[in-house]
Motif scaffolding. Structure first.
Motif, short mmCIF file in Angstrom:
data_model
loop_
_atom_site.label_atom_id
_atom_site.label_comp_id
_atom_site.label_asym_id
_atom_site.label_seq_id
_atom_site.Cartn_x
_atom_site.Cartn_y
_atom_site.Cartn_z
N TRP A 37 -67.76 -26.50 4.58
CA TRP A 37 -66.38 -26.15 4.32
C TRP A 37 -65.68 -26.19 5.66
O TRP A 37 -66.36 -26.38 6.70
N GLN A 41 -58.86 -25.05 5.55
CA GLN A 41 -58.94 -26.22 4.68
C GLN A 41 -57.78 -26.24 3.67
O GLN A 41 -57.42 -27.31 3.19
N ALA A 42 -57.19 -25.09 3.37
CA ALA A 42 -55.93 -25.04 2.63
C ALA A 42 -54.84 -24.87 3.68
O ALA A 42 -54.64 -23.78 4.20
N THR A 72 -55.28 -22.14 -2.46
CA THR A 72 -56.73 -22.08 -2.20
C THR A 72 -57.46 -23.21 -2.91
O THR A 72 -58.42 -23.79 -2.38
N LEU A 73 -57.01 -23.54 -4.11
CA LEU A 73 -57.69 -24.54 -4.93
C LEU A 73 -57.33 -25.98 -4.55
O LEU A 73 -58.03 -26.91 -4.94
N ILE A 76 -60.10 -27.98 -2.95
CA ILE A 76 -61.21 -28.11 -3.89
C ILE A 76 -60.91 -29.21 -4.90
O ILE A 76 -61.76 -30.03 -5.25
N GLU A 77 -59.67 -29.26 -5.35
CA GLU A 77 -59.28 -30.28 -6.31
C GLU A 77 -59.19 -31.66 -5.66
O GLU A 77 -59.51 -32.67 -6.28
N LEU A 83 -66.87 -30.41 -1.00
CA LEU A 83 -66.75 -29.08 -0.40
C LEU A 83 -67.69 -28.11 -1.11
O LEU A 83 -67.76 -28.10 -2.34
N SER A 86 -64.87 -22.31 -0.68
CA SER A 86 -63.42 -22.14 -0.62
C SER A 86 -63.14 -20.84 0.13
O SER A 86 -63.99 -19.96 0.18
N THR A 146 -58.36 -16.40 -8.18
CA THR A 146 -58.95 -17.62 -7.65
C THR A 146 -60.39 -17.78 -8.10
O THR A 146 -60.83 -18.89 -8.47
N LEU A 150 -61.66 -21.00 -10.00
CA LEU A 150 -62.69 -21.86 -9.42
C LEU A 150 -63.73 -22.26 -10.47
O LEU A 150 -64.38 -23.29 -10.34
N LEU A 156 -66.47 -18.24 -3.03
CA LEU A 156 -65.17 -17.91 -2.45
C LEU A 156 -65.34 -16.96 -1.27
O LEU A 156 -65.92 -15.88 -1.40
#
Length: 372
Positions: A37, A41-42, A72-73, A76-77, A83, A86, A146, A150, A156
């Motif tokens: 990760w 990242q967000a 946050t997602l 991931i999306e 990854l 998160s 979240t 997820l 998380l």
């Protein structure tokens, strides 16, 4: 101390976790490849992030669980199964806000405290105690939401800033090249500094316990300005409080304790002390060899410690073939070092990074670290 009652959630309250590589590596267990990760990242390097932030104030996003969960997602999306973790979208400076300080996020400048702490008497402006559920419950709600959204894809992270790093901002009034005001406090007002650091530690312990109660599966403590301290000052003004956080959070959670990692950026001298501070993992910046880090950690403790990191974020500005080569080198260094490795950058994503450069990094980690 927190007085408002918080509902304690367990794994049974959430969808089953389908990818536990990060948690296993954090506990020092073998994994089929190095989980990966990245910090921040967000963030602003993502066009979808910038589009949302154009409509909402930074701290309003932090305080709105639906918005924080959506941000946050986003990575991931975008990156899918590349990854393995998160991290909840928030900011370390929500804690000074909970203590009663005003913090603004100024475009192009970063965090700004209109009324920083100037003299010890200013500590009287801070709340004597903080009910974290009442003051920071929005982050707990964001974590719970979240975790549900997820749907078990990855674990998380919850997080907080370390006491020294928070104090540095609160006294300095924002970021700084020298942190001369904050460091002057350490030398001129050591007792007041200890009082402030202790008060922050109390709140942070409650805060991290609350994050786990809300659904966080792993925690990271960011001591972003640790490298501004001399070894002697780190030993006095940072390490004891980091140790207290690890010890008391684990003690409060008991058999619900989750893995904890610590990132003391720039504080190479601190590795032996951090190895003995009670954390499962230590995050490395890019200026220290993984082999040397493992040597120091192994000499300091017989406990199993995962190492996390540590590619220079600026490598992601290079051509893709250079990113691949440097990432392979990083993975090989950690393999040589031995022990558990959580792949990451040596610090966070930068606003002008190309999202596709991160994809190359993630793909290369997967390929280079996979067990044959």
């Amino acid at each position: 101390m927190s007085s408002t009652q918080q509902r304690i959630l367990t794994d049974a309250d959430f969808p089953p976790l389908r990818n536990d590589l990060l948690l296993r590596a954090a506990r020092g267990e073998p994994t089929k490849h190095a989980p990966v990760w990245v910090m921040r990242q967000a963030g602003r390097y993502l066009p979808e992030f910038r589009a949302m932030r154009a409509e909402h104030d930074f701290f309003r996003v932090c305080r709105t669980p639906e918005l924080a969960a959506r941000l946050t997602l986003q990575p991931i999306e975008r990156y899918g199964d590349l990854l393995d973790g998160s991290i909840i979208f928030s900011d370390i400076l929500v804690v000074p806000q909970a203590l009663g300080m005003t913090v603004e996020m100024v475009p192009g400048k970063g965090p700004h405290f209109p009324e920083p702490l100037s003299v010890p008497e200013d500590l009287n402006r801070l709340a004597a105690s903080v009910d974290v559920v009442a003051e920071l419950g929005y982050m707990f709600d964001a974590i719970t939401l979240t975790r549900q959204q997820l749907d078990g894809r990855v674990p998380l992270f919850g997080f907080c800033g370390a006491p020294w790093t928070l104090m540095a901002y609160m006294v300095e009034g924002g970021g700084s090249k020298t942190f001369s005001k904050a460091k002057t406090w350490l030398y001129k007002y050591p007792e007041a500094s200890a009082q402030l650091l202790g008060r922050l530690t109390d709140v942070l312990i409650d805060f991290l316990v609350g994050q786990v109660n809300a659904g966080a599966q792993i925690l990271q403590v960011f001591d972003s300005w640790a490298g501004e301290l001399s070894p002697q000052d780190f030993e006095q003004f940072s390490l004891p409080y980091l140790r207290r956080i690890a010890t008391e959070v684990r003690g409060r959670l008991g058999d619900r304790a989750v893995p904890m990692t610590v990132f003391a950026k720039g504080a190479h001298y601190a590795l032996p002390g951090l190895a003995q501070a009670g954390y499962n993992g230590i995050s490395l910046d890019w200026t220290l060899s993984p082999v040397e880090a493992r040597r120091q950690v192994a000499a300091a403790t017989s406990e199993t410690i995962a190492l996390q990191g540590n590619l220079d974020p600026c490598v992601l500005f290079a051509p893709h073939d250079v990113i691949r080569a440097r990432t392979r080198e990083m993975v090989e260094q950690f393999k040589t070092a031995g022990g558990a490795h959580i792949a990451n950058l040596g610090h966070g994503m930068l606003p002008d990074h190309d999202p596709e450069a991160l994809r190359v990094f993630l793909e290369t980690v997967r390929e280079a670290s996979s067990k044959q």
